[in-house]
Motif scaffolding. Structure first.
Motif, mmCIF file in Angstrom:
data_model
loop_
_atom_site.group_PDB
_atom_site.id
_atom_site.type_symbol
_atom_site.label_atom_id
_atom_site.label_comp_id
_atom_site.label_asym_id
_atom_site.label_seq_id
_atom_site.Cartn_x
_atom_site.Cartn_y
_atom_site.Cartn_z
ATOM 1 N N VAL A 55 0.690 -1.218 -0.030
ATOM 2 C CA VAL A 55 -0.030 0.059 0.022
ATOM 3 C C VAL A 55 1.050 1.276 0.199
ATOM 4 O O VAL A 55 2.050 1.382 0.811
ATOM 5 C CB VAL A 55 -0.892 0.040 1.225
ATOM 6 N N ALA A 56 0.622 2.097 -0.903
ATOM 7 C CA ALA A 56 1.352 3.497 -1.115
ATOM 8 C C ALA A 56 0.357 4.431 -0.206
ATOM 9 O O ALA A 56 -0.840 4.657 -0.490
ATOM 10 C CB ALA A 56 1.667 3.998 -2.275
ATOM 11 N N ILE A 57 1.151 5.269 0.850
ATOM 12 C CA ILE A 57 0.266 6.450 1.275
ATOM 13 C C ILE A 57 0.797 7.743 1.034
ATOM 14 O O ILE A 57 2.142 7.948 1.345
ATOM 15 C CB ILE A 57 0.170 6.091 2.894
ATOM 16 N N ILE A 58 -0.003 8.344 0.171
ATOM 17 C CA ILE A 58 0.542 9.863 0.036
ATOM 18 C C ILE A 58 -0.021 11.107 0.669
ATOM 19 O O ILE A 58 -1.365 11.061 0.777
ATOM 20 C CB ILE A 58 0.387 9.998 -1.697
ATOM 21 N N ILE A 59 0.663 11.871 1.234
ATOM 22 C CA ILE A 59 0.112 12.842 1.826
ATOM 23 C C ILE A 59 0.355 14.247 0.958
ATOM 24 O O ILE A 59 1.469 14.444 0.546
ATOM 25 C CB ILE A 59 0.789 13.178 3.327
ATOM 26 N N LEU A 66 3.364 25.006 8.404
ATOM 27 C CA LEU A 66 4.569 24.590 8.600
ATOM 28 C C LEU A 66 4.616 23.642 10.107
ATOM 29 O O LEU A 66 5.270 22.557 10.120
ATOM 30 C CB LEU A 66 5.273 25.741 9.004
ATOM 31 N N GLN A 67 3.954 24.070 11.106
ATOM 32 C CA GLN A 67 3.728 23.215 12.338
ATOM 33 C C GLN A 67 3.142 21.968 12.097
ATOM 34 O O GLN A 67 3.907 20.720 12.519
ATOM 35 C CB GLN A 67 3.336 23.959 13.343
ATOM 36 N N VAL A 68 2.142 21.614 11.475
ATOM 37 C CA VAL A 68 1.375 20.350 11.534
ATOM 38 C C VAL A 68 2.124 19.502 10.473
ATOM 39 O O VAL A 68 2.375 18.351 10.584
ATOM 40 C CB VAL A 68 -0.144 20.590 10.920
ATOM 41 N N GLU A 69 2.645 20.124 9.305
ATOM 42 C CA GLU A 69 3.361 19.436 8.300
ATOM 43 C C GLU A 69 4.609 19.074 8.933
ATOM 44 O O GLU A 69 5.202 17.746 8.460
ATOM 45 C CB GLU A 69 3.500 20.216 7.116
ATOM 46 N N ALA A 74 8.138 14.214 10.587
ATOM 47 C CA ALA A 74 8.951 13.603 11.764
ATOM 48 C C ALA A 74 8.379 12.143 11.924
ATOM 49 O O ALA A 74 9.319 11.453 12.586
ATOM 50 C CB ALA A 74 8.731 14.321 12.865
ATOM 51 N N LEU A 75 7.304 11.680 11.438
ATOM 52 C CA LEU A 75 6.819 10.346 11.518
ATOM 53 C C LEU A 75 7.823 9.376 11.013
ATOM 54 O O LEU A 75 8.170 9.482 9.940
ATOM 55 C CB LEU A 75 5.554 10.074 10.959
ATOM 56 N N GLU A 76 8.389 8.300 11.562
ATOM 57 C CA GLU A 76 9.038 7.395 11.267
ATOM 58 C C GLU A 76 8.405 6.294 10.423
ATOM 59 O O GLU A 76 8.677 5.207 10.754
ATOM 60 C CB GLU A 76 10.201 6.893 12.349
ATOM 61 N N ILE A 77 7.521 6.552 9.471
ATOM 62 C CA ILE A 77 6.785 5.653 8.716
ATOM 63 C C ILE A 77 7.103 5.659 7.266
ATOM 64 O O ILE A 77 7.217 6.994 6.951
ATOM 65 C CB ILE A 77 5.424 5.466 9.071
ATOM 66 N N ASN A 78 7.007 4.922 6.465
ATOM 67 C CA ASN A 78 7.343 5.070 4.925
ATOM 68 C C ASN A 78 6.100 5.908 4.477
ATOM 69 O O ASN A 78 5.148 4.933 3.914
ATOM 70 C CB ASN A 78 7.567 3.664 4.436
ATOM 71 N N ALA A 96 14.226 18.889 2.806
ATOM 72 C CA ALA A 96 14.677 18.300 3.963
ATOM 73 C C ALA A 96 14.182 16.658 3.738
ATOM 74 O O ALA A 96 14.784 15.767 3.883
ATOM 75 C CB ALA A 96 14.050 18.739 5.076
ATOM 76 N N GLU A 97 13.044 16.577 3.013
ATOM 77 C CA GLU A 97 12.683 15.042 2.760
ATOM 78 C C GLU A 97 13.318 14.465 1.668
ATOM 79 O O GLU A 97 13.675 13.227 1.851
ATOM 80 C CB GLU A 97 11.109 15.197 2.504
ATOM 81 N N PHE A 98 13.741 15.218 0.891
ATOM 82 C CA PHE A 98 14.530 14.687 -0.148
ATOM 83 C C PHE A 98 15.694 14.280 0.302
ATOM 84 O O PHE A 98 16.596 13.325 -0.030
ATOM 85 C CB PHE A 98 14.771 15.533 -1.492
ATOM 86 N N GLY A 99 16.350 15.083 1.361
ATOM 87 C CA GLY A 99 17.733 14.565 1.969
ATOM 88 C C GLY A 99 17.696 13.362 2.585
ATOM 89 O O GLY A 99 18.618 12.449 2.857
#
Length: 116
Positions: A55-59, A66-69, A74-78, A96-99
């Motif tokens: 399953v792919a989860i896309i936000i 900024l704060q909610v995102e 920061a969630l340690e899930i794929n 940051a996410e690409f890094g």
């Protein structure tokens, strides 16, 4: 003529109606005909080995809050994130996410600007 009004203190309750019917007992032959394979056995590779479904989860629509995102990031899930190109925090968050090696998506219209 005005309709009659109930006093504010009057409380009405509705009793729930529960209907339960005992199912008919299926014969052994009927039960054997309805046995389904386990989900992990339903998908197989060319080699015949079972493969678990994925399953792919896309936000979607990231980059505005900024704060909610940042809490989502920061969630340690794929997870995969889709960043809006013109949102104020897209550059900071997407970089940051690409890094971190996460997948980054950009929602772009697939029609020419003249079609809008």
């Amino acid at each position: 003529m005005q309709p009659a009004q109930r006093p504010a203190a009057e409380v009405r309750t509705i009793d729930p109606i529960i209907v339960f019917e005992e199912p008919e007992t299926a014969s052994e032959q009927e039960r054997a005909a309805t046995v389904l394979p386990a989900p992990q056995d339903a998908v197989r590779t060319d080699l015949g080995k079972p493969v678990r479904p994925k399953v792919a989860i896309i936000i979607d629509d990231m980059g505005h809050h900024l704060q909610v995102e940042n809490q989502l990031l920061a969630l340690e899930i794929n997870l995969t994130f889709s960043f809006l190109p013109d949102a104020p925090f897209t550059g900071l968050q997407a970089a940051a996410e690409f890094g971190k090696g996460r997948g980054i998506l950009v929602p772009l219209p697939m029609e020419p600007p003249s079609a809008t």
